[in-house]
Write a protein that holds these residues in place. Sequence first.
Motif, mmCIF file in Angstrom:
data_model
loop_
_atom_site.group_PDB
_atom_site.id
_atom_site.type_symbol
_atom_site.label_atom_id
_atom_site.label_comp_id
_atom_site.label_asym_id
_atom_site.label_seq_id
_atom_site.Cartn_x
_atom_site.Cartn_y
_atom_site.Cartn_z
ATOM 1 N N VAL A 297 54.135 2.664 -27.714
ATOM 2 C CA VAL A 297 54.779 2.228 -26.478
ATOM 3 C C VAL A 297 54.305 0.805 -26.176
ATOM 4 N N MET A 298 55.252 -0.104 -26.107
ATOM 5 C CA MET A 298 54.939 -1.503 -25.783
ATOM 6 C C MET A 298 55.904 -2.006 -24.725
ATOM 7 N N SER A 299 55.366 -2.838 -23.841
ATOM 8 C CA SER A 299 56.160 -3.438 -22.773
ATOM 9 C C SER A 299 55.519 -4.791 -22.486
ATOM 10 N N ARG A 300 56.113 -5.878 -23.020
ATOM 11 C CA ARG A 300 55.410 -7.154 -23.045
ATOM 12 C C ARG A 300 56.331 -8.329 -22.738
ATOM 13 N N ALA A 301 55.794 -9.276 -21.991
ATOM 14 C CA ALA A 301 56.447 -10.564 -21.751
ATOM 15 C C ALA A 301 55.538 -11.648 -22.311
ATOM 16 N N HIS A 302 56.124 -12.630 -22.967
ATOM 17 C CA HIS A 302 55.339 -13.713 -23.560
ATOM 18 C C HIS A 302 55.928 -15.061 -23.168
ATOM 19 N N HIS A 303 55.042 -15.995 -22.806
ATOM 20 C CA HIS A 303 55.415 -17.394 -22.615
ATOM 21 C C HIS A 303 55.083 -18.139 -23.903
ATOM 22 N N LEU A 304 56.056 -18.873 -24.422
ATOM 23 C CA LEU A 304 55.880 -19.573 -25.690
ATOM 24 C C LEU A 304 55.807 -21.083 -25.467
ATOM 25 N N ASN A 305 54.911 -21.724 -26.215
ATOM 26 C CA ASN A 305 54.778 -23.184 -26.250
ATOM 27 C C ASN A 305 54.794 -23.802 -24.853
ATOM 28 N N PRO A 306 53.860 -23.410 -23.987
ATOM 29 C CA PRO A 306 53.868 -23.948 -22.626
ATOM 30 C C PRO A 306 53.516 -25.431 -22.591
ATOM 31 N N VAL A 307 54.108 -26.139 -21.629
ATOM 32 C CA VAL A 307 53.839 -27.559 -21.435
ATOM 33 C C VAL A 307 53.612 -27.817 -19.947
ATOM 34 N N HIS A 308 52.905 -28.890 -19.641
ATOM 35 C CA HIS A 308 52.594 -29.205 -18.247
ATOM 36 C C HIS A 308 53.842 -29.687 -17.533
ATOM 37 N N ASP A 309 54.074 -29.108 -16.349
ATOM 38 C CA ASP A 309 55.201 -29.503 -15.515
ATOM 39 C C ASP A 309 54.667 -30.327 -14.351
ATOM 40 N N PRO A 310 54.957 -31.627 -14.312
ATOM 41 C CA PRO A 310 54.426 -32.452 -13.224
ATOM 42 C C PRO A 310 54.978 -32.067 -11.848
ATOM 43 N N ASP A 311 56.123 -31.394 -11.800
ATOM 44 C CA ASP A 311 56.689 -30.982 -10.509
ATOM 45 C C ASP A 311 55.854 -29.903 -9.839
ATOM 46 N N THR A 312 55.249 -29.024 -10.638
ATOM 47 C CA THR A 312 54.535 -27.873 -10.087
ATOM 48 C C THR A 312 53.047 -27.860 -10.409
ATOM 49 N N SER A 313 52.650 -28.640 -11.407
ATOM 50 C CA SER A 313 51.272 -28.691 -11.928
ATOM 51 C C SER A 313 50.916 -27.464 -12.764
ATOM 52 N N TYR A 314 51.885 -26.603 -13.070
ATOM 53 C CA TYR A 314 51.631 -25.443 -13.921
ATOM 54 C C TYR A 314 52.089 -25.708 -15.354
ATOM 55 N N MET A 315 51.585 -24.879 -16.258
ATOM 56 C CA MET A 315 52.017 -24.924 -17.652
ATOM 57 C C MET A 315 53.230 -24.012 -17.788
ATOM 58 N N LEU A 341 64.184 -9.695 -26.806
ATOM 59 C CA LEU A 341 65.082 -10.824 -26.558
ATOM 60 C C LEU A 341 64.257 -12.098 -26.424
ATOM 61 N N HIS A 342 64.918 -13.213 -26.716
ATOM 62 C CA HIS A 342 64.290 -14.528 -26.703
ATOM 63 C C HIS A 342 65.188 -15.471 -25.911
ATOM 64 N N LEU A 343 64.597 -16.242 -25.004
ATOM 65 C CA LEU A 343 65.354 -17.213 -24.214
ATOM 66 C C LEU A 343 64.662 -18.565 -24.281
ATOM 67 N N ASP A 344 65.387 -19.569 -24.734
ATOM 68 C CA ASP A 344 64.908 -20.945 -24.744
ATOM 69 C C ASP A 344 65.182 -21.551 -23.369
ATOM 70 N N VAL A 345 64.129 -21.973 -22.655
ATOM 71 C CA VAL A 345 64.297 -22.516 -21.305
ATOM 72 C C VAL A 345 64.067 -24.023 -21.252
ATOM 73 N N GLY A 346 63.806 -24.633 -22.406
ATOM 74 C CA GLY A 346 63.652 -26.076 -22.437
ATOM 75 C C GLY A 346 62.345 -26.549 -21.826
ATOM 76 N N SER A 347 62.267 -27.850 -21.618
ATOM 77 C CA SER A 347 61.067 -28.487 -21.076
ATOM 78 C C SER A 347 61.319 -28.945 -19.646
ATOM 79 N N PRO A 348 60.273 -29.368 -18.925
ATOM 80 C CA PRO A 348 60.496 -29.862 -17.564
ATOM 81 C C PRO A 348 61.476 -31.033 -17.503
ATOM 82 N N SER A 349 61.460 -31.888 -18.516
ATOM 83 C CA SER A 349 62.359 -33.044 -18.509
ATOM 84 C C SER A 349 63.741 -32.720 -19.045
ATOM 85 N N SER A 350 63.864 -31.602 -19.766
ATOM 86 C CA SER A 350 65.150 -31.206 -20.336
ATOM 87 C C SER A 350 65.321 -29.688 -20.242
#
Length: 421
Positions: A297-315, A341-350
């Motif tokens: 049994v698995m139930s998981r969310a993953h953040h991939l390749n995080p980058v710094h967002d200057p708007d929020t100060s979070y990765m 499932l996989h979703l590409d959400v882009g970067s803060p600038s794009s």
Amino acid sequence: MFSSFFSTAPPVDSKAPNLFPVSESSDLLGELKAKDLEWTCAGGFVTETQIFYQFLKDGTMLMCQVIHSSIGLWYPTIQFTCKIYNPTTKETTWRSINVTNFVTAPPGLDKRSSKADQFSITHKPFSDDSHPEMYTIRANLSDDLQISLDVSRPSAVPGFKIGKGPKGGYSYFGSDQQKPDGYVVHRFWPRTKASGHIIQNGHAIAAEGHGMLVHAIQGMRPNLIASRWNFANFQSDAHGGVSAIQMEFTTLDTHGRHGPGSGGATVNVGSLVLGGKLAAVTAETRWSGEAQFVKAVMSRAHHLNPVHDPDTSYMQPTAVEFRWTGPSLLQGAEGSVDASLHLDVGSPSSPKGLIEKVDVLAEIPYVLKTMVNYVAGTKPYIYQWQDNVKLAVRGPDGIIPGLSEGLDIEGVLYTEASFIS
């Protein structure tokens, strides 16, 4: 005042668990009873919410939410919020109003229903045997926005919580589960049918589609419960109806398997609706510092390749992934069900599929804001994304023909990543 000097209670082990996650329950599926969806309107520091998420036929996302916030001895604040997002035009409509004369239960109804001067949400049986119960939502949010919506639950998709009985769905904070410091609870309708209309700027818009309902309670100050939240709501009309939902939170360092200092535990619950039936319920705890491995049994969310967002100060992630694995609930279709499932959400600038970065402190009631002490220099933000994706599913053919070979099911995903501290 001197009772503590003479207490016979054993001292609390500083390494004893002070987090008891619902995801550790031996019972995955707890079918909802009527009382599970009733408003509790508890006192103390408690935030309770009822949220309806619906995708309309053109992909528009409609969210209607009632929030009941209790802050100690202050009179509770009740809000009705609504967000409408059209992914084609990128237009977002947002309303948040403090309601007056809130009542639950309204005369002749139970506490699954509520009303105020600005809205009514009524639970009642539905005449269609294929959808045995429903909510009617009627809201007058401003001169230019009114909502009239019927949201029903398919008979083959029962509402659920993790764990059975009246305490099913609860995660407890503190060393004593009988006298907890706080709690979190979630109850779900993972697949719903919506019909009605939205009147916007004097024009009626048909509101037909599918979605989900969640009733949630945070029985502690929100900044003490979690540092992160993830939420996924995937819906598709393919194969008779498909849904994949997840709710996940990560505790602060204060709560974990070995008491204060062992936190950062992740608690995740989810479900899969396949072929128009509730096919699997998933739940998993990931304890801080412990290796992760493949489990039944698995139930998981993953953040991939995080980058710094200057708007929020979070990765912020540049992509998100969700994974569900669990035993089939359907008779005649025994075996394991796996989906991702996989979703590409882009970067803060794009960015890609970004609806909004919500500044939480700008939205919550003033009284709550003054009582929640956030770490200096931090501001909670919620990233909201929506896009078309494919859910990769594999499982017994008795659920959907051909599922054992794997199917890619096209649908729409609404997802949130919340950064609290």
